[in-house]
Design a protein around this motif. Structure first.
Motif, PDB file in Angstrom:
ATOM      1  N   GLU A 190       1.026  -1.241  -0.016  1.00 14.49           N
ATOM      2  CA  GLU A 190       0.139   0.127  -0.127  1.00 14.49           C
ATOM      3  C   GLU A 190       0.979   1.174   0.023  1.00 14.49           C
ATOM      4  OE1 GLU A 190      -2.937   2.328   3.404  1.00 14.49           O
ATOM      5  OE2 GLU A 190      -2.688   0.107   2.540  1.00 14.49           O
ATOM      6  N   ALA A 191       1.782   1.128   0.754  1.00 10.59           N
ATOM      7  CA  ALA A 191       3.001   2.040   0.954  1.00 10.59           C
ATOM      8  C   ALA A 191       4.025   2.393  -0.190  1.00 10.59           C
ATOM      9  CB  ALA A 191       3.587   2.199   1.850  1.00 10.59           C
ATOM     10  N   GLY A 192       3.513   1.885  -2.290  1.00 12.13           N
ATOM     11  CA  GLY A 192       4.244   1.416  -2.525  1.00 12.13           C
ATOM     12  C   GLY A 192       5.097   0.586  -2.611  1.00 12.13           C
ATOM     13  N   PHE A 193       6.017  -0.507  -1.576  1.00 11.08           N
ATOM     14  CA  PHE A 193       6.864  -1.164  -1.679  1.00 11.08           C
ATOM     15  C   PHE A 193       6.507  -2.604  -1.729  1.00 11.08           C
ATOM     16  CE2 PHE A 193       8.378   3.051   0.041  1.00 11.08           C
ATOM     17  CZ  PHE A 193       9.370   3.546  -0.481  1.00 11.08           C
ATOM     18  N   PRO A 194       5.820  -3.171  -2.681  1.00 15.50           N
ATOM     19  CA  PRO A 194       5.419  -4.566  -2.805  1.00 15.50           C
ATOM     20  C   PRO A 194       6.376  -5.235  -3.288  1.00 15.50           C
ATOM     21  CG  PRO A 194       5.428  -3.463  -5.153  1.00 15.50           C
ATOM     22  CD  PRO A 194       5.920  -1.985  -4.388  1.00 15.50           C
ATOM     23  N   GLN A 195       7.393  -4.488  -3.695  1.00 15.56           N
ATOM     24  CA  GLN A 195       8.757  -6.454  -3.987  1.00 15.56           C
ATOM     25  C   GLN A 195       9.737  -5.409  -2.059  1.00 15.56           C
ATOM     26  OE1 GLN A 195       8.852  -8.781  -5.828  1.00 15.56           O
ATOM     27  NE2 GLN A 195       6.840  -6.879  -6.585  1.00 15.56           N
ATOM     28  N   GLY A 196       9.364  -5.134  -1.224  1.00 14.98           N
ATOM     29  CA  GLY A 196      10.061  -4.292   0.315  1.00 14.98           C
ATOM     30  C   GLY A 196      11.763  -3.760  -0.446  1.00 14.98           C
ATOM     31  N   PHE A 197      12.332  -3.642   0.451  1.00 16.08           N
ATOM     32  CA  PHE A 197      13.620  -2.655   0.296  1.00 16.08           C
ATOM     33  C   PHE A 197      15.021  -3.246   0.567  1.00 16.08           C
ATOM     34  CE2 PHE A 197      11.233  -0.487   2.695  1.00 16.08           C
ATOM     35  CZ  PHE A 197      11.727  -0.365   4.230  1.00 16.08           C
ATOM     36  N   GLY A 198      15.982  -3.073   1.033  1.00 14.73           N
ATOM     37  CA  GLY A 198      17.062  -3.252   1.765  1.00 14.73           C
ATOM     38  C   GLY A 198      17.167  -2.397   2.881  1.00 14.73           C
ATOM     39  N   LEU A 199      17.873  -2.805   4.027  1.00 13.72           N
ATOM     40  CA  LEU A 199      18.055  -2.092   4.716  1.00 13.72           C
ATOM     41  C   LEU A 199      19.313  -2.634   5.687  1.00 13.72           C
ATOM     42  CD1 LEU A 199      16.652  -2.478   7.758  1.00 13.72           C
ATOM     43  CD2 LEU A 199      15.134  -0.826   6.474  1.00 13.72           C
ATOM     44  N   THR A 200      20.628  -1.520   6.875  1.00 15.74           N
ATOM     45  CA  THR A 200      21.587  -2.287   7.353  1.00 15.74           C
ATOM     46  C   THR A 200      20.965  -2.002   8.800  1.00 15.74           C
ATOM     47  OG1 THR A 200      23.347  -1.925   6.133  1.00 15.74           O
ATOM     48  CG2 THR A 200      23.539  -2.252   8.362  1.00 15.74           C
ATOM     49  N   LEU A 201      20.494  -2.951   9.664  1.00 14.26           N
ATOM     50  CA  LEU A 201      19.851  -2.500  10.650  1.00 14.26           C
ATOM     51  C   LEU A 201      21.448  -2.598  12.097  1.00 14.26           C
ATOM     52  CD1 LEU A 201      18.300  -2.668  12.759  1.00 14.26           C
ATOM     53  CD2 LEU A 201      17.507  -5.160  13.724  1.00 14.26           C
ATOM     54  N   PHE A 202      21.902  -1.574  12.070  1.00 21.16           N
ATOM     55  CA  PHE A 202      22.943  -0.901  13.368  1.00 21.16           C
ATOM     56  C   PHE A 202      22.638  -1.447  14.165  1.00 21.16           C
ATOM     57  CE2 PHE A 202      23.533   1.528   9.249  1.00 21.16           C
ATOM     58  CZ  PHE A 202      24.287   1.459   8.862  1.00 21.16           C
ATOM     59  N   CYS A 203      23.162  -1.968  15.188  1.00 18.73           N
ATOM     60  CA  CYS A 203      22.710  -1.951  16.547  1.00 18.73           C
ATOM     61  C   CYS A 203      23.690  -2.319  17.930  1.00 18.73           C
ATOM     62  CB  CYS A 203      22.896  -4.234  16.473  1.00 18.73           C
ATOM     63  SG  CYS A 203      22.472  -4.852  17.828  1.00 18.73           S
ATOM     64  N   SER A 204      23.489  -2.104  18.510  1.00 21.04           N
ATOM     65  CA  SER A 204      24.071  -1.611  19.680  1.00 21.04           C
ATOM     66  C   SER A 204      25.172  -3.267  20.183  1.00 21.04           C
ATOM     67  CB  SER A 204      23.938  -0.802  21.105  1.00 21.04           C
ATOM     68  OG  SER A 204      22.606  -1.444  21.821  1.00 21.04           O
ATOM     69  N   PRO A 205      26.138  -2.899  20.682  1.00 21.26           N
ATOM     70  CA  PRO A 205      26.142  -4.512  21.533  1.00 21.26           C
ATOM     71  C   PRO A 205      26.042  -4.682  22.418  1.00 21.26           C
ATOM     72  CG  PRO A 205      28.359  -2.865  21.792  1.00 21.26           C
ATOM     73  CD  PRO A 205      27.415  -1.785  21.013  1.00 21.26           C
ATOM     74  N   SER A 206      25.552  -3.934  23.569  1.00 22.58           N
ATOM     75  CA  SER A 206      25.620  -4.834  24.328  1.00 22.58           C
ATOM     76  C   SER A 206      23.274  -5.469  24.540  1.00 22.58           C
ATOM     77  CB  SER A 206      25.310  -3.957  26.022  1.00 22.58           C
ATOM     78  OG  SER A 206      24.799  -3.665  26.906  1.00 22.58           O
ATOM     79  N   ARG A 207      24.075  -6.582  25.319  1.00 22.20           N
ATOM     80  CA  ARG A 207      22.556  -7.421  25.210  1.00 22.20           C
ATOM     81  C   ARG A 207      21.384  -7.393  24.151  1.00 22.20           C
ATOM     82  NH1 ARG A 207      19.898  -5.924  30.526  1.00 22.20           N
ATOM     83  NH2 ARG A 207      19.807  -3.453  30.019  1.00 22.20           N
ATOM     84  N   THR A 208      21.527  -6.764  22.722  1.00 20.27           N
ATOM     85  CA  THR A 208      20.650  -6.789  22.068  1.00 20.27           C
ATOM     86  C   THR A 208      21.676  -7.290  19.948  1.00 20.27           C
ATOM     87  OG1 THR A 208      21.530  -5.104  21.483  1.00 20.27           O
ATOM     88  CG2 THR A 208      20.261  -4.348  22.879  1.00 20.27           C
ATOM     89  N   PRO A 209      22.465  -8.187  20.407  1.00 21.57           N
ATOM     90  CA  PRO A 209      22.643  -8.518  19.351  1.00 21.57           C
ATOM     91  C   PRO A 209      21.721  -9.688  18.392  1.00 21.57           C
ATOM     92  CG  PRO A 209      24.642  -7.611  20.284  1.00 21.57           C
ATOM     93  CD  PRO A 209      23.488  -8.114  21.215  1.00 21.57           C
ATOM     94  N   ARG A 210      21.060 -10.334  19.563  1.00 24.61           N
ATOM     95  CA  ARG A 210      20.571 -11.756  19.010  1.00 24.61           C
ATOM     96  C   ARG A 210      18.875 -11.294  19.269  1.00 24.61           C
ATOM     97  NH1 ARG A 210      20.329 -15.299  24.012  1.00 24.61           N
ATOM     98  NH2 ARG A 210      19.698 -17.050  22.997  1.00 24.61           N
ATOM     99  N   ILE A 211      18.519  -9.874  19.995  1.00 22.47           N
ATOM    100  CA  ILE A 211      17.701  -9.681  19.348  1.00 22.47           C
ATOM    101  C   ILE A 211      17.464  -8.560  18.103  1.00 22.47           C
ATOM    102  CG2 ILE A 211      15.715  -7.286  19.895  1.00 22.47           C
ATOM    103  CD1 ILE A 211      16.749  -7.691  22.907  1.00 22.47           C
ATOM    104  N   CYS A 212      18.573  -8.200  17.466  1.00 22.55           N
ATOM    105  CA  CYS A 212      19.180  -7.584  16.395  1.00 22.55           C
ATOM    106  C   CYS A 212      18.386  -9.094  14.870  1.00 22.55           C
ATOM    107  CB  CYS A 212      19.983  -7.039  15.812  1.00 22.55           C
ATOM    108  SG  CYS A 212      20.006  -5.661  16.970  1.00 22.55           S
ATOM    109  N   GLN A 213      19.178  -9.907  15.373  1.00 29.41           N
ATOM    110  CA  GLN A 213      18.930 -11.303  14.404  1.00 29.41           C
ATOM    111  C   GLN A 213      17.701 -11.439  14.118  1.00 29.41           C
ATOM    112  OE1 GLN A 213      21.197 -12.256  12.010  1.00 29.41           O
ATOM    113  NE2 GLN A 213      22.956 -10.524  13.339  1.00 29.41           N
ATOM    114  N   ALA A 214      17.128 -11.772  15.265  1.00 29.95           N
ATOM    115  CA  ALA A 214      15.375 -11.650  15.342  1.00 29.95           C
ATOM    116  C   ALA A 214      15.048 -11.386  14.184  1.00 29.95           C
ATOM    117  CB  ALA A 214      15.647 -11.979  16.568  1.00 29.95           C
ATOM    118  N   VAL A 215      14.791  -9.668  14.487  1.00 31.56           N
ATOM    119  CA  VAL A 215      14.510  -9.122  13.624  1.00 31.56           C
ATOM    120  C   VAL A 215      14.846  -7.968  12.348  1.00 31.56           C
ATOM    121  CG1 VAL A 215      14.045  -5.949  13.559  1.00 31.56           C
ATOM    122  CG2 VAL A 215      13.788  -7.167  15.921  1.00 31.56           C
TER     123      VAL A 215
END
Length: 511
Positions: free
Chosen positions: A345-370
């Motif tokens: 609906e927003a005009g991205f039916p094929q999606g797009f690419g991005l890099t999720l930048f992640c802090s190293p404290s306690r969040t890397p595993r969450i970043c991988q799941a996201v």
């Protein structure tokens, strides 16, 4: 175990308590980067430096306000607060604490050159300090400031004799003079912070002659050090190791609610932010894309599986027990089909690419799941875990199109996160200081300012919740999970886990 064996064990424990009471060794995940109490606001610094410096107002383990260096305070009028200092408090160098020291500390906070993350958010609206007498002072504000005592839990007081010193003098130890339970013994970057007991601490008896904060950033190494007896206490227990420690009767696990949440911050302003590959566009400026990113997340699975049950799912960026958060808010379930439909609906039916930048404290595993969840709906996501030494610097330069980090509502009120992250940056001194995603508008800025100036608690609560509702409805900041404070120590120690996750050595007691 026989009676004789129990008696021997009991005697051995009794005999070791005095030795334990001499030295406390704490293995910490993130060491302080400075001894300057007004430089680079983050948990690693404030948590460590609270062992050395005190604040006018203190907090207990559940974030409730308590008298600190100030024994009382009152509202004089809409723009004036009056504080009374405790008599008899002395700095580590023997100088008495006076109102002039408070005034000098307040003056120093916004004037430390080159400060990458200043404490100015906590003095927003403060226009000056009037010294009435040695133990009485008045704080003038630009308007009503109901959260001033709450904010002052984060402003450390130094003697006026060192207030003119810079960051290097504090880091050398020359100017690192406080009123706290410990004085600096020795420290250098990434080396243990060795602290000596302050025999004259106003807060009571300090149980340790020496307390050392020992940097052990690798999770497995920190746990190994505890198990081997190389340290007596560790913070931020790796969640996969928590059950093992809890089952070992040589140790205790100290766990409780935390004010920290794992949040995602999408850039909603720039047309082509770093790390976004969408043909020169920024899809995240469209609320439908942000809602799709939110609906893609399996928050319950992240809390139960990725965080081993030591987290709670949420889509708001602050815990529900924080003043101004939305209580009893149901967490939206993952809906892949609805997310894909919103992208189309927003005009991205094929999606797009991005890099999720992640802090190293306690969040890397969450970043991988996201990243895995977003990839399922067509947002092809790579994860870049940025080293702690450069994460904040790069964030401050806005080198991230979208990033994930743990953020704590350090004051126990959402006015902190709303004032620092929802308010526009650079328009009002002290507000928008942590806004690195381009949030803010004249309308929301006015609402944030109004809430922060509302003296009636009930009315302010309503205003803050309405602002938090806007954040959630428009997916301006995406809450993922509420973290828990999880520490561990030997069975000969007692400790109450703190919601702010600070490790205060004076609160770790021998049993």
């Amino acid at each position: 175990m026989s009676l004789a064996q129990r008696l021997v064990l009991g005697l051995s424990l009794l005999l070791t308590v005095p030795a334990m009471a001499q030295t406390l060794r704490i293995g910490i995940q993130s060491p302080p980067s400075t001894l300057d109490p007004h430089w680079l606001l983050n948990l690693s610094n404030t948590g460590a430096l609270r062992n050395i410096y005190d604040t006018l107002v203190a907090r207990d383990e559940e974030m409730r306000l308590q008298p600190g260096l100030a024994e009382s305070w009152r509202v004089v009028d809409d723009t004036t607060w009056e504080f009374k200092l405790r008599p008899g408090v002395r700095f580590h160098d023997g100088a008495p604490l006076t109102s002039a020291d408070v005034a000098a500390s307040f003056q120093r906070v916004p004037n430390v050159p080159g400060n990458p993350n200043p404490y100015t958010i906590y003095l927003a609206g403060v226009t000056g300090v009037e010294v009435v007498d040695d133990l009485t002072f008045r704080i003038r504000t630009a308007g009503p400031s109901p959260i001033l005592p709450t904010n002052l839990t984060q402003i450390f007081i130094v003697p006026r004799s060192v207030a003119g010193k810079g960051n290097p003098e504090f880091n050398s130890g020359e100017a690192a003079i406080g009123t706290g339970p410990f004085r600096v013994g020795s420290w250098s970057t990434n080396a243990p912070l060795v602290m000596r007991r302050n025999e004259n601490w106003w807060g009571g008896t300090v149980p340790w002659d020496t307390a050392s904060l020992i940097p052990i950033p690798v999770d497995s190494a920190r746990v190994a050090a505890l198990l081997a007896g190389d340290v007596d206490f560790i913070n931020n227990v790796p969640l996969q190791d928590a059950p093992r420690i809890q089952a070992d009767n040589r140790f205790f696990l100290f766990a409780g609610p935390s004010i920290y949440a794992a949040n995602i911050y999408p850039d909603v302003e720039r047309p082509n932010p770093p790390g976004v590959e969408a043909g020169g566009q920024n899809p995240m400026r469209d609320v439908r894309v942000r809602r799709a990113m939110s609906l893609a997340l399996n928050r319950d699975g992240i809390a139960r599986q990725i965080m081993e049950g030591y987290a709670d799912p949420t889509d708001q960026p602050a815990p529900p027990f924080v003043f101004g958060a939305i209580p009893d808010r149901p967490v939206p379930a993952q809906d892949i089909n609805a997310a894909r439909a919103l992208l189309a609906e927003a005009g991205f039916p094929q999606g797009f690419g991005l890099t999720l930048f992640c802090s190293p404290s306690r969040t890397p595993r969450i970043c991988q799941a996201v990243a895995a969840a977003w990839t399922r709906i067509g947002i092809r996501t790579a994860v870049e875990v940025v080293p702690q030494a450069t994460f904040l610097t790069r964030r401050n330069r806005r080198e991230y199109g979208v990033f994930l980090t743990a953020f704590g509502s350090l004051t126990g009120e959402t006015s902190y996160i709303l004032g620092s992250q929802l308010h526009s940056a650079g328009t009002v001194p002290g507000l928008g200081t942590l806004n690195f995603t381009g949030l803010g508008s004249p309308e929301t800025d006015a609402l944030v300012q109004r809430a922060r100036a509302t003296l009636d608690d009930t009315e302010r609560l309503t205003q803050l919740r309405a602002l938090m509702q806007r954040v959630v409805d428009e997916s301006l900041i995406l809450g993922v999970g509420l973290l828990r404070s999880v520490d561990a120590g030997t069975a000969r120690l007692s400790f109450r886990a703190r919601a702010d996750e600070e490790v205060q050595a004076v609160r770790i007691l021998p049993r």
